[in-house]
Design an enzyme around this catalytic site. Structure first.
Site, short mmCIF file in Angstrom:
data_model
loop_
_atom_site.label_atom_id
_atom_site.label_comp_id
_atom_site.label_asym_id
_atom_site.label_seq_id
_atom_site.Cartn_x
_atom_site.Cartn_y
_atom_site.Cartn_z
N LYS A 72 -5.11 0.52 14.63
CA LYS A 72 -6.68 0.94 14.52
C LYS A 72 -6.56 2.52 14.33
O LYS A 72 -5.69 3.05 15.08
CB LYS A 72 -7.41 0.59 15.92
CG LYS A 72 -8.93 1.15 16.15
CD LYS A 72 -9.35 0.45 17.37
CE LYS A 72 -11.13 0.73 17.42
NZ LYS A 72 -11.63 0.37 18.68
N SER A 150 -16.11 -2.26 18.07
CA SER A 150 -15.75 -0.91 16.98
C SER A 150 -14.32 -1.35 16.14
O SER A 150 -14.04 -0.95 15.04
CB SER A 150 -15.50 0.02 17.49
OG SER A 150 -14.38 0.04 18.52
N SER A 174 -14.95 -4.23 22.21
CA SER A 174 -14.52 -4.02 20.89
C SER A 174 -13.32 -4.69 20.34
O SER A 174 -12.96 -4.28 19.08
CB SER A 174 -14.30 -2.14 20.54
OG SER A 174 -15.24 -1.52 20.39
#
Ligand code: GLN
Length: 474
Positions: A72, A150, A174
């Site tokens: 990420k 997210s 997330s």
């Protein structure tokens, strides 16, 4: 045909059925084929091959040697830029490696690239990214779907099989919600299990790193590699990391599973309630005791989260001022104007909204009414779980109130977007570990997720529960 399992891939590498180079070349090909999904913010073939070359020279045994992982783009990485999906960090090249990514590198993982996310991890659809939205790989051609957020890029990378695992962060859901939307496994460990050092901060008392994988076994492998004490993070927990994989056991008979009545929420689609019921029945058949429990303050979790998280964000994001690093506006006539223009131009709409809310709830006159009150309610929510866990070993709920929705559907209504977190936020406020595993489908054949929550630092039981359910699900 390459296996989707880390465990099996490691065996193939060991037996020399495939080389580290061949394996990663295969993944490079897949990533290129799926570039239309906008899963990666940073992908550079040569960098992957360079990592392969380095590993080829290395004769030591490493537990993830050669395994392609996606990271990420909130984790600072030395050999790839880190943007937090924000214009303000568009050209940021960290000079250091985050704790979690360093651990994965030490174990011999290969980073195939940095994945897309909501700007500074604020969102539930990966549509607040400065670099455009990610498309859920499970979308039909005519209706592109959101991958959740997210960490939508990481979940999508695993779902599209562009890597064998990925890192994520979970502040209010997330990891778990995008895992559910993309039909993969996602685990958020106990707050403090994985050091936050080197992860761009959103809400520091909630942020927690975790992993996405194709299956529960792999989640146990990657979690073990990511976790550990680190004195550079003052909230890092100094606990012994168990050998999660060795201790995996799908026999959870005799355990008690709590079913919280407050998670039956009006308006939840029938299919979501249905898979929850199915999962409960399956567990019961496996010899688990089902207990109805109450978490009475659940209904306050979302409003509490949406005070605390923006409050912390407003403070954390104060560092992006155009002075030390990151974007700086060119239109500058005074210092004040430099700050204003840099932040005005550098942050997107959702980030600005959070900074405004956060600054408001922390301001003199409102602090007691909002922030302090929210802190007190947070304690009540945590106490609910403490009480519940006196009577049960695990808690089982749906992960999200819906399957993946069409892109942009909820973008203009922040409140609707925030409702995505209704089932994930309470455990975040309490710092508890949670996993989402794919379980059942909705009427459009899209995956749904079941969430399993456990006691602090009881990731082993959470994984065992998830394995048991995964195996029963075929
Ligand atoms: N969707 C939540 C939010 O927007 C959670 C985000 C997260 O866990 N990073 O704040």
């Amino acid at each position: 045909m390459i296996s989707k399992s880390i465990k099996k891939t490691l065996q193939s590498l060991e037996q020399k059925d495939i080389s580290i180079r061949e394996l990663n070349q295969e993944y490079i090909k897949k990533i290129k084929e799926k570039s239309n999904l906008n899963i990666f913010i940073h992908f550079e073939e040569q960098k992957i091959l360079d990592q392969v070359t380095e590993l080829e020279k290395d004769n030591s045994n490493k537990r993830l040697k050669g395994i392609p992982l996606a990271i990420k783009d909130l984790f600072c990485t030395k050999n790839m830029p880190t943007t937090a999906a924000s214009k303000i960090l568009e050209n940021f090249n960290p000079t250091y490696e985050s704790f979690v990514t360093q651990k994965l590198l030490d174990d011999g993982a290969i980073f195939v690239g940095k994945t897309n996310l909501d700007e500074f991890a604020m969102g539930s659809a990966t549509d607040t990214s400065y670099f455009g939205n990610t498309i859920n790989p499970l979308s039909a051609d005519d209706t592109p779907l959101a991958p959740g957020g997210s960490s939508g890029g990481s979940a999508a990378a695993v779902a599209a099989n562009l890597c064998l695992g990925a890192t994520g962060t979970d502040t209010g859901g997330s990891i778990r919600q995008p895992a559910s939307f993309c039909g993969v496994v996602g685990i958020k460990p106990t707050y403090g299990l994985c050091s936050r050092w080197g992860i761009a901060a959103f809400a520091s008392s909630l942020d927690q790193a975790g992993v996405f994988t194709h299956n529960v076994e792999d989640a146990s492998i990657l979690l073990e590699s990511s976790a550990g004490f680190d004195k550079r993070d003052s909230t890092s927990a100094n606990v012994k990391i168990p050998n999660y994989f060795e201790n995996l056991n799908d026999d959870i008979s005799g355990k008690t599973i709590g079913i919280p009545k407050e998670y039956s929420i009006d308006g939840t689609p029938e299919e979501v309630s249905q898979i929850w019921e199915d999962a409960i029945k399956v567990l019961e058949k496996k010899g688990v005791k089902i207990k109805n429990i109450s978490l009475p303050h659940t209904k306050y979790a979302l409003p509490t989260y949406y005070i605390i998280a923006p409050a912390e964000a407003s403070s954390n994001l104060a560092r992006y001022d155009g002075v030390k690093y990151g974007y700086r506006s060119k239109e500058i006539n005074s210092l004040d104007e430099m700050y204003e223009n840099t932040r005005g131009q550098g942050f997107g709409k959702e980030v600005k909204r959070r900074i405004l809310i956060g600054t408001y709830v922390l301001s003199a006159g409102y602090y007691d009414a909002y922030y302090l009150k929210a802190q007190k309610v947070r304690k009540l929510i945590a106490n609910d779980f403490n009480e519940a866990f006196k009577e049960c070993d695990l808690i089982v709920t749906p992960t999200a109130p819906s399957a993946a929705f069409p892109l942009h559907q909820e973008q203009d209504d922040p409140i609707k977007m925030y409702l995505n977190d209704v089932f994930t936020v309470p455990a975040s406020l309490a710092g508890l570990p949670g996993i989402s595993i794919p379980y059942g489908k909705d009427k459009n054949n899209l995956p749904l997720g079941i969430q399993i929550l456990g006691k602090h630092f009881d990731e082993q039981q959470v994984l065992n529960g998830a394995l048991s359910l995964e195996r029963s699900n075929g």
